[in-house]
Every structure is written in structure tokens, then in C-alpha cells.
Design a protein around this motif. Structure first.
Motif, PDB file in Angstrom:
ATOM      1  N   HIS A 144       2.058  -3.276   1.466  1.00  0.00           N
ATOM      2  CA  HIS A 144       3.023  -3.692   0.448  1.00  0.00           C
ATOM      3  C   HIS A 144       3.111  -5.199   0.295  1.00  0.00           C
ATOM      4  O   HIS A 144       3.849  -5.693  -0.560  1.00  0.00           O
ATOM      5  CB  HIS A 144       4.372  -3.040   0.712  1.00  0.00           C
TER       6      HIS A 144
ATOM      7  N   ARG B  78      -6.359   2.669   2.151  1.00  0.00           N
ATOM      8  CA  ARG B  78      -5.173   2.281   2.925  1.00  0.00           C
ATOM      9  C   ARG B  78      -4.328   1.384   2.029  1.00  0.00           C
ATOM     10  O   ARG B  78      -4.881   0.626   1.244  1.00  0.00           O
ATOM     11  CB  ARG B  78      -5.581   1.523   4.187  1.00  0.00           C
ATOM     12  N   THR B  79      -3.020   1.461   2.136  1.00  0.00           N
ATOM     13  CA  THR B  79      -2.157   0.630   1.315  1.00  0.00           C
ATOM     14  C   THR B  79      -1.338  -0.313   2.183  1.00  0.00           C
ATOM     15  O   THR B  79      -1.068  -0.029   3.353  1.00  0.00           O
ATOM     16  CB  THR B  79      -1.197   1.471   0.449  1.00  0.00           C
TER      17      THR B  79
ATOM     18  N   THR C 189       0.005  -3.290  -2.930  1.00  0.00           N
ATOM     19  CA  THR C 189       0.819  -2.847  -4.064  1.00  0.00           C
ATOM     20  C   THR C 189       2.291  -2.933  -3.702  1.00  0.00           C
ATOM     21  O   THR C 189       2.668  -2.685  -2.559  1.00  0.00           O
ATOM     22  CB  THR C 189       0.462  -1.399  -4.477  1.00  0.00           C
TER      23      THR C 189
ATOM     24  N   ASP D  54       5.274   4.221  -3.733  1.00  0.00           N
ATOM     25  CA  ASP D  54       4.770   5.582  -3.929  1.00  0.00           C
ATOM     26  C   ASP D  54       3.290   5.635  -4.300  1.00  0.00           C
ATOM     27  O   ASP D  54       2.728   6.714  -4.438  1.00  0.00           O
ATOM     28  CB  ASP D  54       5.580   6.285  -5.029  1.00  0.00           C
ATOM     29  N   TRP D  55       2.656   4.462  -4.472  1.00  0.00           N
ATOM     30  CA  TRP D  55       1.260   4.439  -4.907  1.00  0.00           C
ATOM     31  C   TRP D  55       0.345   4.852  -3.758  1.00  0.00           C
ATOM     32  O   TRP D  55       0.469   4.350  -2.637  1.00  0.00           O
ATOM     33  CB  TRP D  55       0.863   3.051  -5.399  1.00  0.00           C
ATOM     34  N   THR D  56      -0.571   5.779  -4.044  1.00  0.00           N
ATOM     35  CA  THR D  56      -1.585   6.180  -3.064  1.00  0.00           C
ATOM     36  C   THR D  56      -2.873   6.487  -3.808  1.00  0.00           C
ATOM     37  O   THR D  56      -2.869   6.714  -5.019  1.00  0.00           O
ATOM     38  CB  THR D  56      -1.176   7.444  -2.275  1.00  0.00           C
ATOM     39  N   ALA D  57      -3.955   6.478  -3.065  1.00  0.00           N
ATOM     40  CA  ALA D  57      -5.252   6.896  -3.598  1.00  0.00           C
ATOM     41  C   ALA D  57      -6.046   7.466  -2.425  1.00  0.00           C
ATOM     42  O   ALA D  57      -5.891   7.021  -1.281  1.00  0.00           O
ATOM     43  CB  ALA D  57      -5.988   5.727  -4.234  1.00  0.00           C
ATOM     44  N   ASP D  58      -6.874   8.436  -2.708  1.00  0.00           N
ATOM     45  CA  ASP D  58      -7.692   9.048  -1.664  1.00  0.00           C
ATOM     46  C   ASP D  58      -8.588   7.999  -1.019  1.00  0.00           C
ATOM     47  O   ASP D  58      -9.186   7.174  -1.710  1.00  0.00           O
ATOM     48  CB  ASP D  58      -8.561  10.170  -2.244  1.00  0.00           C
ATOM     49  N   CYS D  59      -8.699   8.057   0.302  1.00  0.00           N
ATOM     50  CA  CYS D  59      -9.607   7.211   1.087  1.00  0.00           C
ATOM     51  C   CYS D  59      -9.250   5.728   1.017  1.00  0.00           C
ATOM     52  O   CYS D  59     -10.115   4.874   1.247  1.00  0.00           O
ATOM     53  CB  CYS D  59     -11.060   7.420   0.656  1.00  0.00           C
TER      54      CYS D  59
ATOM     55  N   TYR E 106      -8.078  -2.695  -7.929  1.00  0.00           N
ATOM     56  CA  TYR E 106      -8.525  -1.357  -7.538  1.00  0.00           C
ATOM     57  C   TYR E 106      -8.575  -0.436  -8.769  1.00  0.00           C
ATOM     58  O   TYR E 106      -9.548   0.284  -8.986  1.00  0.00           O
ATOM     59  CB  TYR E 106      -7.631  -0.750  -6.456  1.00  0.00           C
TER      60      TYR E 106
ATOM     61  N   ARG F  27      -3.702  -3.884  -6.486  1.00  0.00           N
ATOM     62  CA  ARG F  27      -3.755  -2.579  -7.143  1.00  0.00           C
ATOM     63  C   ARG F  27      -4.431  -2.641  -8.507  1.00  0.00           C
ATOM     64  O   ARG F  27      -5.197  -1.746  -8.863  1.00  0.00           O
ATOM     65  CB  ARG F  27      -2.349  -1.982  -7.288  1.00  0.00           C
TER      66      ARG F  27
END
Length: 188
Positions: free
Chosen positions: A105, A102-103, A91, A95-100, A75, A72
Motif C-alpha cells: 500500500h 503481491r501488493t 496501490t 481491495d485491489w488484487t491480481a493473480d500471482c 500494472y 497499479r
């Protein structure tokens, strides 16, 4: 006319005959890509302590169309999804997200997501903890050796004798180096 009984000729002891089982797919090549100073530093204060335009061009060329795995913080230092690549960000923050993007853990989940996409290559793109955690999975290293020794708290893992240089392109102040893992030396 053929057998038309209740099982219609199926062998119910093995409802999934071997011929219908998909063949296992080969694992993609996993490549660590980094710019590394002589002293092993790759980052300082969430940034890279140098600017080499040719390194960014090479990074884009090599990774275009492939899958990137990064932490993260890496990024966040880039600040946006990189066009033409699928990016998986590792990450611990659920709760972490970003457009376009994939996450995942953890790294195991990141590689599971990457492999499910069936890419030819998966690039591990930092930072220090991600490189260290992925080290045993790497097949190839694409390194930009930077000819300086800056201060910095983020370091690249030590490249040991199991890594063999297969190409080197020297430039003024840096070199592009490709290394492959010598699996023979590891097994002996």
C-alpha cells in the motif's frame, strides 16, 4: 560429564548468544528501468507513446528472474503478471488484487516485501510517482532514451549530475543507457 544443572550451561542473561544471531544481509541492488523520451515523457493516457520491440526484449532480458516494483496503473497497462519475475504492485486501494501478484500500500511496504525475498536485484518499473518516490533508493538506472518528444502527462524524474553513464548502446531512434549513482559526489 558436563554441567547438568537447571540452566544446562546457558547464560540466561543473554539467551541468544552473538554466534547464533544471523549475519545481516546486504541490500539488493535497486535499479530504475524505464524508456524515456527526450522531453522526459514516459507515459500518455495510461500507455507508452511509442513501440520499440528491442526495448521490450531488453526489459525482459534484464528483469527476468528478479523482483519488480510498479504502480497499479503501470500494472494495469501491462495487463498481466510478467512470467519469470516476482511483481509487487503498489496501490492505495486496499481491495485491489491480481493473480500471482503481491501488493503493497506504499513504497516502504513494497521494498520491505521485496527485501524479504532476498533477491540480488529489485527493479523499479514505473510509473512516474513510483520512480519519484523510489528515487533516493536507486543505485542504477537502465534507461532507453527515445529520440522523440511526444505529448504526455507522466514524466520521469530529472537525471542529475550524480548519475554517471557507464554504458551506451546507440541504435536508430533510441539508445540503451546504463547509469550508476556516484555516491562520492553526493557525500562531498
Amino acid at each position: 560429564s558436563g554441567h547438568q544443572g537447571p540452566d544446562r550451561g546457558l547464560n540466561m542473561t543473554n539467551p541468544h548468544p552473538v554466534s547464533e544471531t544471523p549475519a545481516p544481509t546486504e541490500r539488493p541492488t535497486v535499479i530504475g528501468i524505464a524508456a524515456v523520451a527526450r522531453n522526459g515523457v514516459i507515459g500518455a493516457g495510461n500507455d507508452i507513446p511509442w513501440r520499440i520491440k528491442e526495448d521490450w526484449v531488453r526489459f525482459k532480458t534484464i528483469t527476468m528472474g528478479h523482483v519488480l516494483i510498479m504502480g497499479r496503473k503501470t500494472y494495469d497497462s501491462i495487463g498481466r503478471p510478467l512470467p519469470g519475475r516476482t511483481t509487487i504492485v503498489v496501490t492505495r486501494d486496499p481491495d485491489w488484487t491480481a493473480d500471482c501478484i503481491r501488493t503493497a500500500h506504499n513504497l516502504d511496504d513494497a521494498f520491505e516485501v521485496a527485501y524479504a525475498l532476498a533477491p540480488e536485484k529489485v527493479f523499479v518499473a514505473g510509473g512516474g510517482q513510483i520512480y519519484a518516490g523510489a528515487w533516493d533508493r536507486l543505485d542504477v538506472l537502465e534507461i532507453t532514451e527515445v529520440d522523440i518528444e511526444p505529448a504526455g502527462e507522466v514524466r520521469f524524474p530529472l537525471i542529475g549530475p550524480e548519475w554517471v553513464v557507464v554504458s551506451r548502446e546507440q541504435a536508430d531512434g533510441y539508445a540503451f543507457v546504463t547509469l550508476e549513482k556516484d555516491t562520492e559526489s553526493i557525500l562531498n
